[in-house]
Design a protein around this motif. Structure first.
Motif, PDB file in Angstrom:
ATOM      1  N   SER A 101      11.291 -13.998  25.981  1.00  0.00           N
ATOM      2  CA  SER A 101      11.467 -12.650  24.816  1.00  0.00           C
ATOM      3  C   SER A 101      11.451 -13.305  23.476  1.00  0.00           C
ATOM      4  CB  SER A 101      12.801 -12.084  24.899  1.00  0.00           C
ATOM      5  OG  SER A 101      13.890 -12.860  24.574  1.00  0.00           O
ATOM      6  N   TRP A 102      11.771 -14.486  23.207  1.00  0.00           N
ATOM      7  CA  TRP A 102      11.533 -15.081  21.920  1.00  0.00           C
ATOM      8  C   TRP A 102      10.019 -15.285  21.599  1.00  0.00           C
ATOM      9  CZ3 TRP A 102      14.546 -15.999  17.692  1.00  0.00           C
ATOM     10  CH2 TRP A 102      15.781 -15.645  17.806  1.00  0.00           C
ATOM     11  N   VAL A 103       9.338 -15.833  22.511  1.00  0.00           N
ATOM     12  CA  VAL A 103       7.864 -16.083  22.447  1.00  0.00           C
ATOM     13  C   VAL A 103       7.118 -14.680  22.014  1.00  0.00           C
ATOM     14  CG1 VAL A 103       5.700 -16.684  23.689  1.00  0.00           C
ATOM     15  CG2 VAL A 103       7.589 -18.170  23.815  1.00  0.00           C
ATOM     16  N   MET A 104       7.517 -13.506  22.751  1.00  0.00           N
ATOM     17  CA  MET A 104       6.860 -12.189  22.519  1.00  0.00           C
ATOM     18  C   MET A 104       7.374 -11.852  21.105  1.00  0.00           C
ATOM     19  SD  MET A 104       4.977 -11.000  24.852  1.00  0.00           S
ATOM     20  CE  MET A 104       4.169 -12.723  25.208  1.00  0.00           C
ATOM     21  N   LEU A 105       8.475 -12.156  20.801  1.00  0.00           N
ATOM     22  CA  LEU A 105       9.115 -11.642  19.398  1.00  0.00           C
ATOM     23  C   LEU A 105       8.268 -12.485  18.440  1.00  0.00           C
ATOM     24  CD1 LEU A 105      11.226 -10.289  17.417  1.00  0.00           C
ATOM     25  CD2 LEU A 105      12.277 -12.798  17.695  1.00  0.00           C
ATOM     26  N   GLY A 106       8.034 -13.909  18.509  1.00  0.00           N
ATOM     27  CA  GLY A 106       7.321 -14.399  17.557  1.00  0.00           C
ATOM     28  C   GLY A 106       5.873 -14.135  17.362  1.00  0.00           C
ATOM     29  N   ILE A 107       5.341 -13.731  18.299  1.00  0.00           N
ATOM     30  CA  ILE A 107       3.753 -13.555  18.148  1.00  0.00           C
ATOM     31  C   ILE A 107       3.557 -12.128  17.553  1.00  0.00           C
ATOM     32  CG2 ILE A 107       1.831 -12.957  19.639  1.00  0.00           C
ATOM     33  CD1 ILE A 107       2.846 -15.194  21.766  1.00  0.00           C
ATOM     34  N   ALA A 108       4.447 -11.094  18.365  1.00  0.00           N
ATOM     35  CA  ALA A 108       4.498  -9.749  17.806  1.00  0.00           C
ATOM     36  C   ALA A 108       4.888  -9.607  16.391  1.00  0.00           C
ATOM     37  CB  ALA A 108       5.503  -8.717  18.663  1.00  0.00           C
ATOM     38  N   PHE A 109       5.907 -10.361  16.040  1.00  0.00           N
ATOM     39  CA  PHE A 109       6.427 -10.360  14.677  1.00  0.00           C
ATOM     40  C   PHE A 109       5.260 -10.944  13.532  1.00  0.00           C
ATOM     41  CE2 PHE A 109       8.540 -12.288  11.123  1.00  0.00           C
ATOM     42  CZ  PHE A 109       9.310 -11.209  10.452  1.00  0.00           C
ATOM     43  N   ILE A 110       4.494 -12.034  14.158  1.00  0.00           N
ATOM     44  CA  ILE A 110       3.510 -12.508  13.143  1.00  0.00           C
ATOM     45  C   ILE A 110       2.504 -11.459  12.926  1.00  0.00           C
ATOM     46  CG2 ILE A 110       1.576 -14.081  12.846  1.00  0.00           C
ATOM     47  CD1 ILE A 110       3.930 -16.132  14.127  1.00  0.00           C
ATOM     48  N   LEU A 111       1.985 -10.846  14.095  1.00  0.00           N
ATOM     49  CA  LEU A 111       0.803 -10.124  14.132  1.00  0.00           C
ATOM     50  C   LEU A 111       1.098  -8.537  13.318  1.00  0.00           C
ATOM     51  CD1 LEU A 111      -0.590 -10.196  17.856  1.00  0.00           C
ATOM     52  CD2 LEU A 111      -1.609 -11.015  15.772  1.00  0.00           C
ATOM     53  N   LEU A 112       2.395  -8.069  13.601  1.00  0.00           N
ATOM     54  CA  LEU A 112       2.833  -6.799  12.775  1.00  0.00           C
ATOM     55  C   LEU A 112       2.991  -7.206  11.329  1.00  0.00           C
ATOM     56  CD1 LEU A 112       5.362  -5.612  15.389  1.00  0.00           C
ATOM     57  CD2 LEU A 112       3.100  -4.406  14.781  1.00  0.00           C
ATOM     58  N   GLY A 127     -12.897  -9.716   3.046  1.00  0.00           N
ATOM     59  CA  GLY A 127     -13.145 -11.027   3.704  1.00  0.00           C
ATOM     60  C   GLY A 127     -13.621 -10.723   5.082  1.00  0.00           C
ATOM     61  N   MET A 128     -13.305 -11.660   5.945  1.00  0.00           N
ATOM     62  CA  MET A 128     -13.553 -11.572   7.547  1.00  0.00           C
ATOM     63  C   MET A 128     -12.797 -10.300   8.104  1.00  0.00           C
ATOM     64  SD  MET A 128     -15.584 -14.398   8.103  1.00  0.00           S
ATOM     65  CE  MET A 128     -15.024 -14.711   9.993  1.00  0.00           C
ATOM     66  N   THR A 129     -13.171  -9.825   8.909  1.00  0.00           N
ATOM     67  CA  THR A 129     -12.568  -8.952   9.675  1.00  0.00           C
ATOM     68  C   THR A 129     -11.202  -9.300  10.714  1.00  0.00           C
ATOM     69  OG1 THR A 129     -14.104  -8.771  11.625  1.00  0.00           O
ATOM     70  CG2 THR A 129     -14.733  -7.247   9.784  1.00  0.00           C
ATOM     71  N   HIS A 130     -10.295  -8.613  10.464  1.00  0.00           N
ATOM     72  CA  HIS A 130      -9.108  -8.936  11.349  1.00  0.00           C
ATOM     73  C   HIS A 130      -8.608  -7.515  11.624  1.00  0.00           C
ATOM     74  CE1 HIS A 130      -9.021 -13.005   9.836  1.00  0.00           C
ATOM     75  NE2 HIS A 130      -9.062 -12.613   8.757  1.00  0.00           N
ATOM     76  N   HIS A 131      -9.213  -7.005  12.866  1.00  0.00           N
ATOM     77  CA  HIS A 131      -8.795  -5.836  13.389  1.00  0.00           C
ATOM     78  C   HIS A 131      -7.692  -6.010  14.595  1.00  0.00           C
ATOM     79  CE1 HIS A 131     -11.591  -3.368  11.371  1.00  0.00           C
ATOM     80  NE2 HIS A 131     -12.615  -4.262  11.469  1.00  0.00           N
ATOM     81  N   ARG A 132      -7.224  -4.802  14.932  1.00  0.00           N
ATOM     82  CA  ARG A 132      -6.320  -4.686  15.773  1.00  0.00           C
ATOM     83  C   ARG A 132      -4.901  -5.613  16.031  1.00  0.00           C
ATOM     84  NH1 ARG A 132      -9.694  -1.528  16.934  1.00  0.00           N
ATOM     85  NH2 ARG A 132     -11.499  -1.490  18.139  1.00  0.00           N
ATOM     86  N   GLN A 133      -4.629  -6.222  14.797  1.00  0.00           N
ATOM     87  CA  GLN A 133      -3.372  -6.932  14.611  1.00  0.00           C
ATOM     88  C   GLN A 133      -2.271  -6.045  14.857  1.00  0.00           C
ATOM     89  OE1 GLN A 133      -3.616  -8.543  10.752  1.00  0.00           O
ATOM     90  NE2 GLN A 133      -4.088 -10.508  11.585  1.00  0.00           N
ATOM     91  N   LEU A 134      -2.201  -4.960  14.451  1.00  0.00           N
ATOM     92  CA  LEU A 134      -1.109  -3.835  14.454  1.00  0.00           C
ATOM     93  C   LEU A 134      -0.966  -3.527  15.826  1.00  0.00           C
ATOM     94  CD1 LEU A 134      -1.436  -2.021  11.058  1.00  0.00           C
ATOM     95  CD2 LEU A 134       0.542  -3.671  11.599  1.00  0.00           C
ATOM     96  N   SER A 135      -2.152  -3.269  16.517  1.00  0.00           N
ATOM     97  CA  SER A 135      -2.002  -2.459  17.834  1.00  0.00           C
ATOM     98  C   SER A 135      -1.865  -3.765  18.874  1.00  0.00           C
ATOM     99  CB  SER A 135      -3.454  -2.063  18.196  1.00  0.00           C
ATOM    100  OG  SER A 135      -4.388  -2.782  18.302  1.00  0.00           O
ATOM    101  N   ILE A 136      -2.061  -4.910  18.678  1.00  0.00           N
ATOM    102  CA  ILE A 136      -1.794  -5.769  19.453  1.00  0.00           C
ATOM    103  C   ILE A 136      -0.377  -6.206  19.211  1.00  0.00           C
ATOM    104  CG2 ILE A 136      -1.916  -8.398  20.079  1.00  0.00           C
ATOM    105  CD1 ILE A 136      -4.962  -7.787  19.480  1.00  0.00           C
ATOM    106  N   GLY A 137      -0.019  -6.172  18.105  1.00  0.00           N
ATOM    107  CA  GLY A 137       1.655  -6.432  18.002  1.00  0.00           C
ATOM    108  C   GLY A 137       2.682  -5.179  18.501  1.00  0.00           C
ATOM    109  N   GLY A 138       1.991  -4.126  18.364  1.00  0.00           N
ATOM    110  CA  GLY A 138       2.585  -2.926  19.236  1.00  0.00           C
ATOM    111  C   GLY A 138       2.686  -3.185  20.770  1.00  0.00           C
ATOM    112  N   ILE A 139       1.496  -3.409  21.180  1.00  0.00           N
ATOM    113  CA  ILE A 139       1.552  -3.654  22.680  1.00  0.00           C
ATOM    114  C   ILE A 139       2.512  -4.609  23.133  1.00  0.00           C
ATOM    115  CG2 ILE A 139       0.156  -4.637  24.359  1.00  0.00           C
ATOM    116  CD1 ILE A 139      -1.984  -3.058  23.176  1.00  0.00           C
TER     117      ILE A 139
END
Length: 181
Positions: A101-112, A127-139
């Motif tokens: 749960s801490w790992v998921m929190l860390g990754i989701a938090f960084i992406l969101l 700059g470079m495209t960074h798509h899907r950060q918010l949706s991956i963080g949501g998942i």
């Protein structure tokens, strides 16, 4: 009554994480609605205030759900290999789901957060495209909810096991009185 309270806590955690996940996905949708200029792998786009608000809401709810779980369930800690070998399956599950749960929190938090900051009104991104950060963080918020509920349930089970063992230990000890002085 305690089982009903545990059920309510689990439902609350899942609802908060699901809402955070939906907000993250909706933030991605709002981000994709803004005007953008694309040239190969580079792009320039205007920030989306709606995506910023939704992403910020997702971050706050994710942190709230994680805080509730950790405050109500406490911390199940296994400090060594020997302790892991002696631990009950509930305690092993609690420790594993706490870490996950801490790992998921860390990754989701960084992406969101990175998706939310990219939609801050004060900057236009080029700059470079960074798509899907918010949706991956949501998942990942959904997955966090599963691990958080697993942790809460197993931590409560560990608490009940240890309380039962302590009560049995107290019953098995004969009453020892101090010798008269």
């Amino acid at each position: 009554m305690a089982k009903n309270l545990d059920l309510l806590v689990c439902l609350l955690i899942m609802v908060i994480d699901v809402v955070a996940g939906v907000l993250g996905i909706q933030a991605e949708v709002a981000e994709n609605k803004v005007q953008q200029l694309r040239l190969w792998i580079f792009e320039c786009r205007d920030p989306s205030y709606q995506a910023f608000k939704l992403g910020l809401g997702a971050v706050v709810l994710l942190c709230l759900a994680h805080s509730i779980v950790n405050l109500l369930a406490g911390c199940i800690f296994i400090g060594s290999k020997e302790e892991l070998d002696r631990a009950s399956p509930n305690k092993q599950l609690a420790a594993a789901s706490l870490i996950l749960s801490w790992v998921m929190l860390g990754i989701a938090f960084i992406l969101l957060i990175s998706g939310t900051v990219a939609n801050s009104r004060s900057r236009k991104n080029c700059g470079m495209t960074h798509h899907r950060q918010l949706s991956i963080g949501g998942i990942l918020c959904f997955i966090h909810g599963l691990f958080a509920v697993a942790y809460y349930i197993s931590a409560v089970a560990v608490f009940h096991e240890e309380r039962k063992l302590n009560q049995q230990g107290q019953e098995n000890k004969p009453n020892q009185q101090a010798p008269p002085a």
